[in-house]
Design an enzyme around this catalytic site. Structure first.
Site, PDB file in Angstrom:
ATOM      1  N   ASP A 229       0.548   3.691   2.293  1.00 49.05           N
ATOM      2  CA  ASP A 229       0.335   4.307   3.608  1.00 49.05           C
ATOM      3  C   ASP A 229      -0.710   5.418   3.470  1.00 49.05           C
ATOM      4  OD1 ASP A 229       0.992   4.033   6.356  1.00 49.05           O
ATOM      5  OD2 ASP A 229       2.085   5.915   6.257  1.00 49.05           O
TER       6      ASP A 229
ATOM      7  N   ASP B 163       0.861  -1.204   0.000  1.00 52.26           N
ATOM      8  CA  ASP B 163       0.000   0.000   0.000  1.00 52.26           C
ATOM      9  C   ASP B 163       0.889   1.243   0.000  1.00 52.26           C
ATOM     10  OD1 ASP B 163       0.208  -1.222   2.992  1.00 52.26           O
ATOM     11  OD2 ASP B 163       0.505   0.932   3.017  1.00 52.26           O
TER      12      ASP B 163
HETATM   13  N1  ADE Z   1       2.334  -2.938   6.886  1.00 55.57           N
HETATM   14  C1  ADE Z   1       1.822  -2.898   5.647  1.00 55.57           C
HETATM   15  N2  ADE Z   1       1.485  -1.625   5.310  1.00 55.57           N
HETATM   16  C2  ADE Z   1       1.800  -0.862   6.380  1.00 55.57           C
HETATM   17  C3  ADE Z   1       1.701   0.512   6.658  1.00 55.57           C
HETATM   18  N3  ADE Z   1       1.202   1.366   5.767  1.00 55.57           N
HETATM   19  N4  ADE Z   1       2.117   0.968   7.875  1.00 55.57           N
HETATM   20  C4  ADE Z   1       2.636   0.107   8.779  1.00 55.57           C
HETATM   21  N5  ADE Z   1       2.740  -1.220   8.575  1.00 55.57           N
HETATM   22  C5  ADE Z   1       2.343  -1.701   7.385  1.00 55.57           C
END
Ligand code: ADE
Length: 280
Positions: A219, A217
């Site tokens: 974030d 992703d």
């Molecule tokens: N693991 C997978 N995506 C994450 C994110 N955006 N922040 C923290 N841990 C994660």
């Protein structure tokens, strides 16, 4: 559960969110040792590759994902792998991307860690009169990273990025947008909740350790875009777990050769540690 005692399993794989088994390998047995730091996250599966290499697989959060990142018994996990004879750990983890060019579905081999956990996770084997200060300036094992990167062509429709910084946050809630922007300003590239204390403990136990980050992703730093949620993380991981297994299969033969060289041979960490005899 296996009654066999394994002491010659030199390769350890730790699976993160979405990677709960290496079901492309032959299973030899399962162990669930009691270490001086308790039981590991789940049973450790002892597998064998078609070339005959033994591999220990441990799901970091348990098979049913029952443990939050803060609850993972990292000391028991690393102690249990050390006791099996493990010299090199390849640890998989889902990560959020803090950079446009690190695209969901791709892999990252970080070289640096920025620790933003809150100090609530037991993160050293050294206590109760046993004092040690290990070097951690370069938290990952460069030859191991090199060896994994050499097999990047095993990935389907994906690629491996190198030389990046991984920030580790406490969780379990994801970051705020302000925090996400702050990490970008601090030159961090990917984010997860799992590399600390695992990497520190592997260093103390003198086990070569490299994290393989799987980007799931962006974030929450991108303007006008929905923030990360668990469905996004798990959805991307589901699509990518076969790539992780393919990568492992590709590097196992080289890693089997490498772990027998001096570069991968740590000292007998538990020899002087009181209570080590309790590991069964
Ligand atoms: N693991 C997978 N995506 C994450 C994110 N955006 N922040 C923290 N841990 C994660």
């Amino acid at each position: 559960m296996s009654t066999t005692t394994y002491t010659d399993v030199k390769i350890g794989i730790i699976g993160g969110s979405g990677l709960y088994a290496l079901d492309n390998l032959q299973v030899l047995g399962e162990v669930y040792p009691l270490t001086p730091w308790g039981h590991p996250s789940d049973k450790i599966t002892i597998c064998q590759t078609k070339e005959g290499t033994k591999v220990a697989f441990l799901p970091r959060h348990g098979k049913g994902h029952a443990l939050t990142p803060s609850e993972v018994p990292a000391r028991a996990n690393i102690a249990a792998l050390k006791h099996l004879g493990v010299r090199a750990i390849v640890a998989f983890s889902a990560v959020g991307s803090l950079r446009e060019e690190l695209v969901p579905g791709q892999f990252v081999l970080p070289t640096q860690i920025f620790d933003r956990t809150k100090g609530i996770r037991p993160s050293s084997f050294f206590e109760d009169g046993i004092v040690g200060h290990v070097g951690f300036a370069d938290p990952f094992h460069e030859p191991l990273a090199e060896l994994i990167a050499d097999h990047a062509d095993a990935l389907v429709d994906s690629r491996v990025h190198r030389n990046r910084t991984l920030v580790c946050m406490e969780g379990p809630a994801f970051s705020t947008r302000a925090e996400s922007h702050f990490y970008r300003m601090a030159n961090c590239d990917v984010i997860n909740m799992s590399v600390i204390p695992e990497a520190k403990l592997a260093r103390e136990a003198e086990i070569a350790y490299q994290m393989v980050c799987m980007v799931t992703d962006y974030d929450c730093w991108r303007p006008h875009e929905a923030a990360v949620d668990v469905t996004t993380v798990m959805g991307t991981m589901e699509g990518n777990k076969n790539n992780a297994k393919r990568l492992c299969e590709a590097f196992f033969p080289d890693l089997e050769r490498a772990v027998n060289t001096a570069q991968f041979r740590g000292k007998d960490f538990f020899a002087g540690v009181e209570g080590a005899a309790k590991i069964a």
